[in-house]
Motif scaffolding. Structure first.
Motif, PDB file in Angstrom:
ATOM      1  N   MET A   1      34.457  53.972  39.423  1.00 25.72           N
ATOM      2  CA  MET A   1      35.994  54.284  39.471  1.00 25.72           C
ATOM      3  C   MET A   1      36.482  53.042  38.666  1.00 25.72           C
ATOM      4  SD  MET A   1      38.582  55.153  42.224  1.00 25.72           S
ATOM      5  CE  MET A   1      38.840  53.712  43.096  1.00 25.72           C
ATOM      6  N   ALA A   2      37.045  53.160  37.663  1.00 19.63           N
ATOM      7  CA  ALA A   2      37.851  52.076  37.096  1.00 19.63           C
ATOM      8  C   ALA A   2      39.392  52.248  37.285  1.00 19.63           C
ATOM      9  CB  ALA A   2      37.736  52.320  35.583  1.00 19.63           C
ATOM     10  N   THR A   3      39.763  50.724  37.667  1.00 18.01           N
ATOM     11  CA  THR A   3      41.194  50.836  38.203  1.00 18.01           C
ATOM     12  C   THR A   3      41.773  49.679  37.137  1.00 18.01           C
ATOM     13  OG1 THR A   3      40.680  51.316  40.216  1.00 18.01           O
ATOM     14  CG2 THR A   3      42.723  50.141  40.013  1.00 18.01           C
ATOM     15  N   HIS A   4      43.028  49.759  36.837  1.00 17.99           N
ATOM     16  CA  HIS A   4      43.832  49.006  35.768  1.00 17.99           C
ATOM     17  C   HIS A   4      44.493  47.910  37.022  1.00 17.99           C
ATOM     18  CE1 HIS A   4      46.208  47.336  32.620  1.00 17.99           C
ATOM     19  NE2 HIS A   4      47.161  47.364  33.348  1.00 17.99           N
ATOM     20  N   LEU A   5      44.279  46.592  36.653  1.00 19.73           N
ATOM     21  CA  LEU A   5      44.802  45.460  37.634  1.00 19.73           C
ATOM     22  C   LEU A   5      45.552  44.445  36.595  1.00 19.73           C
ATOM     23  CD1 LEU A   5      42.142  44.623  40.170  1.00 19.73           C
ATOM     24  CD2 LEU A   5      43.816  46.072  40.370  1.00 19.73           C
ATOM     25  N   LYS A   6      46.682  43.732  36.892  1.00 22.40           N
ATOM     26  CA  LYS A   6      47.142  42.979  36.177  1.00 22.40           C
ATOM     27  C   LYS A   6      47.155  41.614  36.917  1.00 22.40           C
ATOM     28  CE  LYS A   6      51.489  41.995  33.974  1.00 22.40           C
ATOM     29  NZ  LYS A   6      52.900  42.575  33.812  1.00 22.40           N
ATOM     30  N   LEU A   7      46.563  40.510  36.285  1.00 20.46           N
ATOM     31  CA  LEU A   7      46.682  39.058  36.455  1.00 20.46           C
ATOM     32  C   LEU A   7      47.986  38.582  36.867  1.00 20.46           C
ATOM     33  CD1 LEU A   7      44.412  37.041  37.284  1.00 20.46           C
ATOM     34  CD2 LEU A   7      44.470  36.239  35.021  1.00 20.46           C
ATOM     35  N   ASP A   8      48.441  37.983  37.987  1.00 17.42           N
ATOM     36  CA  ASP A   8      49.685  37.263  37.873  1.00 17.42           C
ATOM     37  C   ASP A   8      49.920  35.776  37.547  1.00 17.42           C
ATOM     38  OD1 ASP A   8      48.707  35.529  39.947  1.00 17.42           O
ATOM     39  OD2 ASP A   8      50.010  36.635  41.565  1.00 17.42           O
ATOM     40  N   LYS A   9      51.011  35.220  37.552  1.00 15.87           N
ATOM     41  CA  LYS A   9      50.926  33.790  36.906  1.00 15.87           C
ATOM     42  C   LYS A   9      50.026  33.054  37.509  1.00 15.87           C
ATOM     43  CE  LYS A   9      55.668  34.650  35.243  1.00 15.87           C
ATOM     44  NZ  LYS A   9      57.164  34.255  35.494  1.00 15.87           N
ATOM     45  N   LYS A  10      49.677  32.953  38.747  1.00 16.15           N
ATOM     46  CA  LYS A  10      49.195  32.237  39.700  1.00 16.15           C
ATOM     47  C   LYS A  10      47.360  32.415  39.445  1.00 16.15           C
ATOM     48  CE  LYS A  10      52.376  30.784  42.902  1.00 16.15           C
ATOM     49  NZ  LYS A  10      52.605  30.294  44.349  1.00 16.15           N
ATOM     50  N   GLY A  11      47.013  33.376  38.762  1.00 15.44           N
ATOM     51  CA  GLY A  11      45.627  33.813  38.436  1.00 15.44           C
ATOM     52  C   GLY A  11      45.181  34.885  39.560  1.00 15.44           C
TER      53      GLY A  11
END
Length: 81
Positions: A1-11
């Motif tokens: 299952m693929a999921t889209h995640l976003k890296l925040d400013k602190k990594g």
């Protein structure tokens, strides 16, 4: 299952709740990360509660070991494991 995640400013990445629940990962779970050609491989470290159960069973005859195991179980429970 693929999921889209976003890296925040602190990594940091936030793993979706359904994934955390499926793997029984709680806050404080520690992981190793391997850098591989195809991407990163995330693996949880062994579960302290399971390791403690195995050690407790191996040393069930010793009262001192049982007391230590009980104290460690209590500590891990307080940490949310």
């Amino acid at each position: 299952m693929a999921t889209h995640l976003k890296l925040d400013k602190k990594g940091r990445l936030d793993l979706p709740q359904d994934m955390r629940d499926a793997h029984h990962w709680r806050a404080g779970t520690e992981f190793t990360v391997e850098d591989r050609p195809e991407g990163l491989l995330l693996r949880p470290l062994s579960d302290p509660a399971k390791t403690l159960k195995r050690q407790s069973a191996a040393h069930a005859g010793s009262g001192c070991d049982r007391m230590l195991a009980s104290a460690m179980r209590d500590r891990y429970a307080k940490l949310g494991h």
